[in-house]
Scaffold this active site. Structure first.
Site, mmCIF file in Angstrom:
data_model
loop_
_atom_site.group_PDB
_atom_site.id
_atom_site.type_symbol
_atom_site.label_atom_id
_atom_site.label_comp_id
_atom_site.label_asym_id
_atom_site.label_seq_id
_atom_site.Cartn_x
_atom_site.Cartn_y
_atom_site.Cartn_z
ATOM 1 N N LYS A 26 1.048 -1.100 -0.018
ATOM 2 C CA LYS A 26 0.051 0.121 0.030
ATOM 3 C C LYS A 26 0.972 1.316 -0.052
ATOM 4 O O LYS A 26 0.944 1.871 -1.097
ATOM 5 C CB LYS A 26 -1.053 -0.286 1.514
ATOM 6 C CG LYS A 26 -1.804 0.960 1.416
ATOM 7 C CD LYS A 26 -2.600 0.891 2.656
ATOM 8 C CE LYS A 26 -3.501 -0.331 2.372
ATOM 9 N NZ LYS A 26 -4.292 -1.016 3.697
ATOM 10 N N ARG A 96 -3.250 2.525 8.379
ATOM 11 C CA ARG A 96 -3.604 1.031 8.245
ATOM 12 C C ARG A 96 -2.677 0.589 7.421
ATOM 13 O O ARG A 96 -0.953 1.168 7.914
ATOM 14 C CB ARG A 96 -4.523 2.169 6.972
ATOM 15 C CG ARG A 96 -4.920 2.392 6.555
ATOM 16 C CD ARG A 96 -5.987 2.227 4.347
ATOM 17 N NE ARG A 96 -7.081 3.334 4.350
ATOM 18 C CZ ARG A 96 -7.535 3.401 4.092
ATOM 19 N NH1 ARG A 96 -8.180 1.998 3.818
ATOM 20 N NH2 ARG A 96 -8.796 4.386 3.651
ATOM 21 N N GLY A 105 -8.131 -7.392 4.781
ATOM 22 C CA GLY A 105 -9.298 -7.849 5.842
ATOM 23 C C GLY A 105 -8.423 -8.163 7.003
ATOM 24 O O GLY A 105 -9.116 -8.695 7.957
ATOM 25 N N HIS A 468 -15.303 -9.708 1.725
ATOM 26 C CA HIS A 468 -14.494 -10.116 2.480
ATOM 27 C C HIS A 468 -14.946 -12.035 1.901
ATOM 28 O O HIS A 468 -13.675 -12.100 1.571
ATOM 29 C CB HIS A 468 -14.742 -10.704 4.039
ATOM 30 C CG HIS A 468 -13.723 -11.663 4.861
ATOM 31 N ND1 HIS A 468 -14.265 -12.543 5.005
ATOM 32 C CD2 HIS A 468 -12.736 -11.177 5.161
ATOM 33 C CE1 HIS A 468 -13.063 -13.337 5.267
ATOM 34 N NE2 HIS A 468 -11.696 -12.206 5.294
ATOM 35 N N ARG A 574 5.118 -45.783 -7.928
ATOM 36 C CA ARG A 574 5.362 -47.149 -6.464
ATOM 37 C C ARG A 574 4.651 -48.255 -6.862
ATOM 38 O O ARG A 574 3.976 -48.561 -6.001
ATOM 39 C CB ARG A 574 4.975 -46.147 -5.554
ATOM 40 C CG ARG A 574 5.301 -44.448 -5.558
ATOM 41 C CD ARG A 574 4.661 -43.893 -4.593
ATOM 42 N NE ARG A 574 5.536 -42.492 -3.640
ATOM 43 C CZ ARG A 574 5.875 -41.536 -3.441
ATOM 44 N NH1 ARG A 574 4.453 -41.094 -4.595
ATOM 45 N NH2 ARG A 574 5.976 -40.961 -3.022
ATOM 46 N N GLU A 758 17.778 -40.553 -1.142
ATOM 47 C CA GLU A 758 17.091 -40.315 -0.056
ATOM 48 C C GLU A 758 17.725 -40.301 1.275
ATOM 49 O O GLU A 758 17.074 -40.475 2.279
ATOM 50 C CB GLU A 758 15.519 -40.648 -0.232
ATOM 51 C CG GLU A 758 15.522 -42.166 -1.007
ATOM 52 C CD GLU A 758 13.592 -42.892 -1.265
ATOM 53 O OE1 GLU A 758 13.368 -42.698 -0.677
ATOM 54 O OE2 GLU A 758 14.061 -44.328 -2.094
ATOM 55 N N SER A 777 17.120 -39.938 -9.068
ATOM 56 C CA SER A 777 15.820 -39.048 -8.690
ATOM 57 C C SER A 777 16.155 -38.745 -6.590
ATOM 58 O O SER A 777 15.682 -39.740 -5.888
ATOM 59 C CB SER A 777 14.724 -40.262 -9.419
ATOM 60 O OG SER A 777 14.028 -39.841 -9.205
ATOM 61 N N GLY A 779 14.793 -38.376 -4.008
ATOM 62 C CA GLY A 779 13.867 -38.689 -2.770
ATOM 63 C C GLY A 779 13.384 -37.674 -1.874
ATOM 64 O O GLY A 779 13.614 -38.255 -0.781
ATOM 65 N N THR A 780 12.672 -36.384 -2.277
ATOM 66 C CA THR A 780 12.943 -35.406 -1.165
ATOM 67 C C THR A 780 12.190 -35.240 -0.602
ATOM 68 O O THR A 780 12.017 -34.794 1.071
ATOM 69 C CB THR A 780 13.216 -34.201 -1.597
ATOM 70 O OG1 THR A 780 11.585 -34.155 -2.518
ATOM 71 C CG2 THR A 780 14.422 -33.878 -2.604
ATOM 72 N N ASN A 781 11.245 -36.547 0.148
ATOM 73 C CA ASN A 781 10.299 -36.704 1.542
ATOM 74 C C ASN A 781 10.983 -37.517 1.909
ATOM 75 O O ASN A 781 11.902 -36.935 3.367
ATOM 76 C CB ASN A 781 9.176 -38.085 0.742
ATOM 77 C CG ASN A 781 8.086 -37.197 -0.147
ATOM 78 O OD1 ASN A 781 8.033 -36.056 -0.270
ATOM 79 N ND2 ASN A 781 7.692 -38.053 -1.263
HETATM 80 C C1 PEP Z 1 10.611 -40.144 -1.573
HETATM 81 O O1 PEP Z 1 10.928 -40.451 -0.281
HETATM 82 O O2 PEP Z 1 10.811 -38.640 -2.114
HETATM 83 C C2 PEP Z 1 9.577 -40.857 -1.925
HETATM 84 C C3 PEP Z 1 9.756 -40.266 -3.329
HETATM 85 O O3 PEP Z 1 9.437 -42.163 -1.923
HETATM 86 P P1 PEP Z 1 7.779 -42.520 -1.273
HETATM 87 O O4 PEP Z 1 7.574 -41.159 -0.579
HETATM 88 O O5 PEP Z 1 7.291 -43.183 -1.802
HETATM 89 O O6 PEP Z 1 9.171 -42.417 0.377
HETATM 90 MG MG MG Z 2 11.260 -42.622 -0.621
#
Ligand code: PEP
Ligand code: MG
Length: 885
Positions: A26, A96, A105, A468, A574, A758, A777, A779-781
């Site tokens: 703003k 404001r 809001g 809103h 998977r 991973e 690859s 596996g960032t989880n």
């Molecule tokens: C991960 O670990 O990022 C992954 C893709 O494998 P999963 O989620 O199946 O463990």
């Molecule tokens: Mg995994």
């Protein structure tokens, strides 16, 4: 000495539009408008750095602030010829909030500040309107006491209602100046009683109270929730803008309104907005009075009887129209404007890039390219990738039978069906039970933000297109129908009634945010049709991006959906999901219960044809595009039953002793399954599983190649590798299986073996792992889980506190933690390339569909991202934006 205050007005300003981080959206845009010579009431912006200071110093201010504010007030006084507390020409200001990104809001505002027992008389004199002046004063006491002194608005409303009852009137407008004066006295006693102090009369005291309240509101609950939902970092802080008041409520030549330079729902190139004659800004957004259209065209289209601004205030309209054109051309984007007309004089109070639906965003971007205003690359950059989600919303099937309950404003597009709920709590409760809800409210307030998020759609009986509910719903991409004046909601009875029809909580309704219809029951819907604008933008995005976009898919249905959305292969299949099918799980269980390798092989032989069929279908659907298939990952206990009832049932189905099953379940139980017997560790213990899966993959590749006539090059992926020797062990089995299949069938085929990265150890030893891995690859989880040492299944319990306390800005399972997880990804990529310069690199964790994480992947030079099918368009666009920088 720090500079904490920036002034603007009279055709000049100390800041500009580029300083949003410091001045808030703003403040930055007011400065820009002032510099452009547009009519902006003079004012000052106290920077976001003061907000940071405020919270870092026990809610106190930098010592120089007071002097800088006083200097700025002097400038405002010089410009307006008014000063604080002056008995003849009093200065009144608005106070404001303004964060870097607008948070509609969520934070506090105070108007008419500077009024007291003396200045109210001067205002009456100057305006020649006593009633207006005392009405402004009582509004100010109400607003200030609520926001700054913590006296609930409800208490003031009760007195107001009581007064109207005594006077036997229905509308506020029927009360006289004398009535307001009486109410002011009542209000002042109320404040004294509630706070133990008289209402502050000194304008400077009022000002500092309001500044403190606005900074304080940065950390109110609704602002915190809003930031969490929109991933806005806590540390940004808000700026505070103090600006000379102008009055839209000085009679019938005064007005106030909001407008967009193009239609924010459809993108149509037409001035679009609402205004109210003789009103203050809050009246328009609060949705208490129903606003009028700005243009004649819009009034006619809406079939409204109330005059448009174009007709009612033609001169001010003409000036406003010219300002709109100037601002859109200047910013080269759609503007969302707030303005006030005080006795035919136009004043601009705000401009900002207009929030728009995804559909409108696409149309506007494409139109602006066609109009020669922006380039194709800019158009690609203009679309918020996550917003594309909205386009994937269903619409009502035009051939479906419909029973109309009510028709109101089409406030936010998309159709949604769900159970009627009348409170946000109820909407959240249904959402956590996995049930759809339509949140039905007389009007929504910022407190309803969590409920709106939890609901499938929102319906209100009050409020216009800029209420809103409408603004927030559009931002969230939720269908919304608002302003249904014909519907009466009775919260106590849990019902809503239109004509003869009464619906109750728990009944199903369907709302259509594109037409404004509310329909009884659950109405059939159609899958979304992606428009020509969408195709054009996506084509430009595809031309601009470097990274490929694949999908995570384990079923033919998902694979087909992903291809329709433009997936360029499968980045993660998977395979375990294929075993949960009820028709297959028992063969899997037989394998797990087998006492020896021979028993396991016999059960695996039953699974082999099923797997082969699955893979053949995926290869066929992907028609020559790359497909990465991951070997079994989860711990085996996930496949066997645990409850007594279920154990008995399964034992009977398999023809085994329940005790055997029970014992096996016990033996497989782990304290930490996520860190247990899973991933390649399974393949080390039971190589025959990996062999069966590889065989299925290779046989399917041959079958699919024969069917489609194009070669299939499967990528076999080994999960959860930490040691190079683990991968070597599994790879040896895969290669031997390939050789055997080739010999048996007389067919030659190519394939690749690679690994998931991973685990931190894998990242740190990626050079060694790359000697046998042809691709990585990420596996960032799991990599996030193992880098932080935070269980991905339990994180939800405590990450909320981390976000609330600003210990982290975003959930690292949603958006990649660049400094930690990202650093490991970078190391792994570099080390992998040292060994194998052309190693293929991708990401398949959830982050592969998150725009911020995709931007990070571009910086590491990954070859592709892989995400769930519905995120593929988002990832294509995000990858393009990342490449464009
Ligand atoms: C991960 O670990 O990022 C992954 C893709 O494998 P999963 O989620 O199946 O463990
Ligand atoms: Mg995994």
């Amino acid at each position: 000495m720090g500079k904490w205050v920036y002034t603007f007005g009279d055709g000049k300003a100390e800041g500009d539009a580029k300083q949003r981080d410091l001045l808030g959206g703003k403040g930055a845009n007011l400065a820009e408008m002032a510099s452009l010579g547009l009519p902006v009431p003079p004012g000052m912006t106290i920077t976001t750095e003061v907000c940071t200071y405020f919270y870092e110093h026990g809610e106190s201010y930098p010592p120089e602030l007071e002097g800088q504010v006083n200097d700025a007030l002097d400038l405002i006084a010089a410009s307006t010829g008014r000063s604080f507390g002056d008995a003849k020409m009093p200065l009144l200001v608005s106070v404001r909030s303004g964060a870097r990104i607008s948070m509609p809001g969520m934070m506090d505002t105070v108007l008419n500040l500077g009024l007291n027992d003396t200045t109210v008389e001067a205002l009456a004199e100057n305006a020649g309107d006593e009633r207006f002046a005392v009405d402004s004063y009582r509004r100010f006491i109400q607003m200030y006491s609520d926001v700054v002194l913590g006296v609930p608005m409800r208490l003031f409303d009760e007195h107001l209602e009581a007064l109207k009852e005594t006077r036997a009137v229905e509308l506020d407008t029927e009360l006289t100046a004398a009535d307001w004066r009486e109410l002011i006295e009542t209000y002042k006693s109320l404040v004294a009683k509630e706070t133990g102090k008289p209402f502050p009369q000194e304008p400077k005291d009022q000002l500092w109270g309001a500044i403190g309240a606005v900074f304080g509101s940065w950390r109110n609950d609704r602002a915190i929730t809003y930031r969490r939902l929109h991933q806005i970092p806590e540390r940004w802080g808000t700026a505070v803008t103090v600006q000379a008041m102008v009055f839209g409520n000085m009679g019938d030549t005064s007005a106030t309104g909001v407008a967009f330079t193009r239609n924010p729902s459809t993108g149509e190139k037409a001035l679009y907005g609402e205004f109210l004659i003789n009103a203050q800004g809050e009246d328009v957004v609060a949705g208490i009075r129903t606003p009028q259209d700005i243009t004649e065209a819009a009034r006619k289209a809406a079939g409204s009887e109330r005059p448009s601004m174009e007709k009612a205030l033609p001169e001010a309209f003409a000036e406003f129209k010219a300002v709109c054109d100037k601002l859109e051309a200047h910013y080269r984007d759609v503007q969302d404007l707030e303005f006030t007309i005080e006795r035919n004089k136009l004043w601009m109070l705000q401009t900002r890039a207009g929030k728009r639906t995804a559909k409108a965003a696409l149309k506007i971007a494409v139109d602006m390219v066609d109009e020669g205003i922006i380039s194709k690359d800019e158009a690609v950059k203009r679309i918020e990738p996550a917003s594309l989600d909205q386009l994937l919303h269903p619409t009502i099937d035009p051939t479906a039978k419909k029973e109309l309950f009510a028709k109101a404003l089409p406030a936010s597009p998309g159709a949604a069906a769900g159970e009627i709920v009348f409170s946000s709590e109820e909407a959240e409760r249904l959402a956590s039970a996995g049930k759809p809800a339509i949140l039905c409210r007389i009007e929504t307030s910022p407190e309803d933000i969590s409920g709106m998020h939890a609901a499938q759609g929102i319906f209100t009986t009050r409020g216009g297109m800029t209420s809103h509910a409408a603004v927030v719903a559009r931002g969230m991409g939720k269908p919304c129908v608002s302003g249904a004046g014909t519907v009466r909601i009775n919260y106590a009875a849990g019902t809503m009634t239109a004509g003869d029809t009464t619906l109750k909580a728990g009944d199903f309704v369907t709302i259509d945010g594109a037409t404004g219809e509310v329909l009884v029951g659950e109405v059939a819907m159609l899958k979304p049709e992606l428009s020509g604008d969408f195709q054009r933008i996506m084509a430009w995005a595809d031309a601009a991006r470097r990274m490929k976009v694949r999908t995570n898919a384990d079923t033919p249905h998902d694979a087909r959906t992903a291809r329709e959305f433009g997936a360029e292969g499968i980045g993660l299949c998977r395979t375990e999901h294929m075993f949960f099918d009820p028709a297959r799980i028992n063969a899997m269980r037989e394998m797990i219960l087998a006492d020896d390798t021979a028993g396991r092989r016999a059960a695996l032989d039953k699974l082999l044809p099923m797997q082969r069929e699955d893979f053949t279908q995926l290869f066929e659907i992907m028609a020559g595009l790359p497909v990465t298939i991951r070997l079994l990952d989860p711990p085996l206990h996930e496949f066997i039953p645990h409850g007594e009832e279920e154990i008995k049932e399964v034992a009977a189905a398999l023809g085994v002793d329940p005790d055997k099953l029970r014992n096996r379940a016990r033996a497989l139980a782990e304290f930490n399954p996520m860190l247990g017997h899973r991933g390649c560790r399974l393949a080390v213990s039971y190589p025959e599983i990996a062999e069966m899966q590889s065989r299925a993959i290779f046989e399917a590749a041959i079958a699919a190649a024969q069917k489609t006539g194009s070669p299939v090059v499967p990528e076999v992926m080994v999960p959860l590798v930490g040691l190079a020797s683990e991968l070597e062990f599994v790879k040896k089995r895969i290669d031997a299986t390939a050789k055997a299949v080739s010999e048996e069938t007389g067919q030659t085929f190519t394939y690749q073996v690679g690994t998931m990265v991973e685990l931190p150890r894998a990242a740190l030893n990626a050079d060694r792992i790359a000697t046998s891995a042809e691709f990585f690859s990420f596996g960032t989880n799991d990599l996030t889980q193992t880098t932080f040492g935070i269980s991905r299944d339990d994180a939800g319990v405590f990450l909320g506190s981390y976000l609330r306390e600003a210990i982290i800005d975003v959930d690292p399972f949603v958006s990649i933690d660049v400094d930690g997880v990202g650093a490991l990804v970078k190391i792994a990529a570099e080390k992998g390339r040292q060994t194998r310069p052309d190693i293929k690199l991708g990401i398949c964790g959830e982050h592969g569909g998150d725009p911020a994480s995709i931007a990070f992947c571009e910086t590491v030079g990954l070859d592709y991202v892989s995400c769930s099918p519905f995120r593929v368009p988002i990832a294509r666009l995000a990858a393009a934006q990342a490449a464009l920088g």
